[in-house]
Design a protein around this motif. Structure first.
Motif, PDB file in Angstrom:
ATOM      1  N   GLY A  12       1.072  -1.579  -0.009  1.00 31.53           N
ATOM      2  CA  GLY A  12       0.191   0.020   0.108  1.00 31.53           C
ATOM      3  C   GLY A  12       0.494   1.059   0.288  1.00 31.53           C
ATOM      4  O   GLY A  12       0.506   2.195   0.530  1.00 31.53           O
ATOM      5  N   ALA A  13       2.178   1.042  -0.299  1.00 27.82           N
ATOM      6  CA  ALA A  13       2.980   1.479  -0.092  1.00 27.82           C
ATOM      7  C   ALA A  13       2.247   3.329  -1.068  1.00 27.82           C
ATOM      8  O   ALA A  13       3.177   4.800  -1.080  1.00 27.82           O
ATOM      9  CB  ALA A  13       4.093   1.707  -0.972  1.00 27.82           C
ATOM     10  N   GLY A  15      -0.147   4.145  -1.500  1.00 29.46           N
ATOM     11  CA  GLY A  15      -1.561   5.165  -0.627  1.00 29.46           C
ATOM     12  C   GLY A  15      -1.428   6.349   0.275  1.00 29.46           C
ATOM     13  O   GLY A  15       0.213   6.909   0.373  1.00 29.46           O
ATOM     14  N   GLY A  16      -1.965   6.909   0.541  1.00 29.67           N
ATOM     15  CA  GLY A  16      -1.318   8.005   1.329  1.00 29.67           C
ATOM     16  C   GLY A  16      -0.790   7.895   3.024  1.00 29.67           C
ATOM     17  O   GLY A  16      -0.318   8.249   2.747  1.00 29.67           O
ATOM     18  N   ILE A  17      -0.999   6.624   3.585  1.00 33.25           N
ATOM     19  CA  ILE A  17      -0.420   6.334   5.056  1.00 33.25           C
ATOM     20  C   ILE A  17       0.872   5.838   4.276  1.00 33.25           C
ATOM     21  O   ILE A  17       1.928   6.022   5.213  1.00 33.25           O
ATOM     22  CB  ILE A  17      -1.213   5.362   5.026  1.00 33.25           C
ATOM     23  CG1 ILE A  17      -2.283   6.025   6.886  1.00 33.25           C
ATOM     24  CG2 ILE A  17      -0.639   4.067   6.655  1.00 33.25           C
ATOM     25  CD1 ILE A  17      -3.426   5.366   7.206  1.00 33.25           C
ATOM     26  N   ALA A  90      -1.609  -2.588   2.638  1.00 33.71           N
ATOM     27  CA  ALA A  90      -2.245  -2.123   1.413  1.00 33.71           C
ATOM     28  C   ALA A  90      -3.537  -2.314   1.906  1.00 33.71           C
ATOM     29  O   ALA A  90      -4.258  -3.414   2.829  1.00 33.71           O
ATOM     30  CB  ALA A  90      -2.049  -3.218   0.590  1.00 33.71           C
ATOM     31  N   GLY A  91      -4.778  -1.913   1.555  1.00 35.23           N
ATOM     32  CA  GLY A  91      -6.219  -1.790   2.369  1.00 35.23           C
ATOM     33  C   GLY A  91      -7.306  -1.019   1.211  1.00 35.23           C
ATOM     34  O   GLY A  91      -6.987  -0.154   0.422  1.00 35.23           O
ATOM     35  N   SER A 141      -7.069  -1.302  11.869  1.00 36.22           N
ATOM     36  CA  SER A 141      -7.545  -0.066  12.462  1.00 36.22           C
ATOM     37  C   SER A 141      -8.118   0.242  14.069  1.00 36.22           C
ATOM     38  O   SER A 141      -8.518  -1.139  14.266  1.00 36.22           O
ATOM     39  CB  SER A 141      -9.200   0.353  11.257  1.00 36.22           C
ATOM     40  OG  SER A 141      -9.674   1.126  11.768  1.00 36.22           O
ATOM     41  N   PRO A 184      -4.483   2.821  13.392  1.00 38.50           N
ATOM     42  CA  PRO A 184      -5.201   4.125  13.483  1.00 38.50           C
ATOM     43  C   PRO A 184      -6.733   4.842  13.446  1.00 38.50           C
ATOM     44  O   PRO A 184      -7.374   3.276  12.807  1.00 38.50           O
ATOM     45  CB  PRO A 184      -4.802   3.885  11.689  1.00 38.50           C
ATOM     46  CG  PRO A 184      -4.267   3.484  11.261  1.00 38.50           C
ATOM     47  CD  PRO A 184      -4.209   2.423  12.004  1.00 38.50           C
ATOM     48  N   PHE A 191      -8.117   7.313   0.935  1.00 39.30           N
ATOM     49  CA  PHE A 191      -8.902   6.045   1.597  1.00 39.30           C
ATOM     50  C   PHE A 191     -10.764   6.782   2.087  1.00 39.30           C
ATOM     51  O   PHE A 191     -11.581   5.953   1.431  1.00 39.30           O
ATOM     52  CB  PHE A 191      -8.845   5.654   2.562  1.00 39.30           C
ATOM     53  CG  PHE A 191      -8.868   4.452   2.866  1.00 39.30           C
ATOM     54  CD1 PHE A 191      -8.491   3.517   2.418  1.00 39.30           C
ATOM     55  CD2 PHE A 191     -10.032   3.253   4.124  1.00 39.30           C
ATOM     56  CE1 PHE A 191      -8.334   1.963   2.804  1.00 39.30           C
ATOM     57  CE2 PHE A 191      -9.504   2.711   4.190  1.00 39.30           C
ATOM     58  CZ  PHE A 191      -9.217   1.512   3.775  1.00 39.30           C
TER      59      PHE A 191
END
Ligand code: NAP
Length: 292
Positions: A12-13, A15-17, A90-91, A141, A184, A191
């Motif tokens: 998930g690199a 993405g935002g997080i 990743a999600g 989460s 988080p 997302f």
């Protein structure tokens, strides 16, 4: 593990997080292998990191984690690169009334958020177990500990991921592999679509910047902690939920209303009659449990 000794495969690199996590990890001295589905986005991020920190070892490998062949190829590439930390970040989002979800959506969310991290961990564990020290960090989460209306399938995945991590942590206790879970709360990334932002606004849910989550990721890597949840009211609400979930049920009227129609019912301030349930409702209004 010290970040400076870490060679991190970060899913998930793109993405935002993930982007913030890659920046924070490399700033702290870690080497990173970036992965996501978009080769273009990964290459651009790798260049950006190299421009800022030319001595950093940064690689990328695109993979769709819902495909078993991609998981096998990614795992092999990461081992050839001498990985010692896996961050399953990743999600896929999922928000809305459960009855409105298509079965294909349910399957895709659980495949991405639960099955993929389990299978990637499975593929990499024999290698990680042979390292002098290794970490597996699951980005879960707060909703993996406190389920809210509208997040039925999302919470099923994140609760599942936490259960998997807890069992594996206990199974591997005393080995060189540490298993950790990062929870988080709601975070400002793509997302969360407009419907989630409206729900957040209607329920007074706080949101973090991705950099805050990234800092917590580095702290968790460098600590002995098994779990880390972000946000005090959220962590407290999650703890209460663990002890007495039906007490929390009564405090979520506003969340149910927000799911039904964010700008009407949910924005109304509920009177708080003096019952034990309503005290949770009113404290939920002051410091609402958040999500994600
Ligand atoms: N944002 C929040 O409010 C929040 C709160 C708590 C926890 N989280 C968790 O934090 C993690 C990262 O979220 P985010 O906010 O950074 O989300 P995001 O910006 O939407 O990024 C999601 C990342 O996952 C990747 N991904 C999705 N499906 C994939 C697949 N099938 N195969 C490979 N990669 C895939 C995406 O890659 P592509 O670029 O290829 O699409 C992207 O890099 C997720 O696990 C999420 O559940 C998020």
């Amino acid at each position: 593990m010290r970040a400076i000794d870490a060679r991190v495969l970060l899913t998930g690199a793109s993405g935002g997080i993930g982007r913030a996590g890659a920046q924070a990890l490399t700033k702290a001295g870690a080497a990173v292998m970036l992965t996501g589905r978009s080769a273009e986005a990964l290459a651009a991020l790798a260049d950006e990191i190299r421009d800022t920190r030319p001595r950093t070892d940064v690689q990328w490998h695109d993979a769709d984690l819902t495909r078993s062949a991609d998981i096998a190829a990614l795992s092999a590439a990461a081992q050839a690169w001498n990985v010692n930390v896996l961050v399953n970040n990743a999600g896929q989002p999922s928000f809305g009334p459960f009855s409105e979800f298509e079965p294909a959506h349910v399957e895709q969310v659980l495949r991405t958020n639960l099955l993929a991290p389990i299978l990637l961990t499975h593929a990499m564990l024999p290698w990680l177990a042979r390292r002098p020290a290794a970490n597996v960090i699951q980005v879960g989460s707060v909703l993996g500990r406190l389920a809210l209306p509208g997040f039925s399938v999302y919470s099923a995945g994140k609760f599942g991921l936490r259960g998997f991590s807890e069992a594996l942590r206990r199974e591997l206790a005393g080995s060189g592999v540490r298993v950790q879970y990062l929870g988080p709360r709601s975070t400002r990334t793509r997302f969360n679509d407009a419907a989630v932002l409206a729900y957040n606004e209607a329920t007074g849910t706080a949101m973090d910047e991705p950099a805050r989550v990234a800092a917590a990721l580095v702290e968790l890597l460098e600590s002995d902690a098994a779990e880390r949840f972000l946000g005090f009211p959220e962590s407290l609400a999650a703890r209460v939920n663990g002890l007495a979930p039906t007490l929390v049920d009564g405090g979520l009227r506003r969340h149910r209303a927000a799911l039904a129609g964010p700008r009407t019912e949910a924005t109304r301030v509920d009177p708080a009659p003096a019952t034990s349930e309503s005290s949770i409702e009113s404290s939920a209004h002051r410091t609402p449990p958040s999500r994600r």
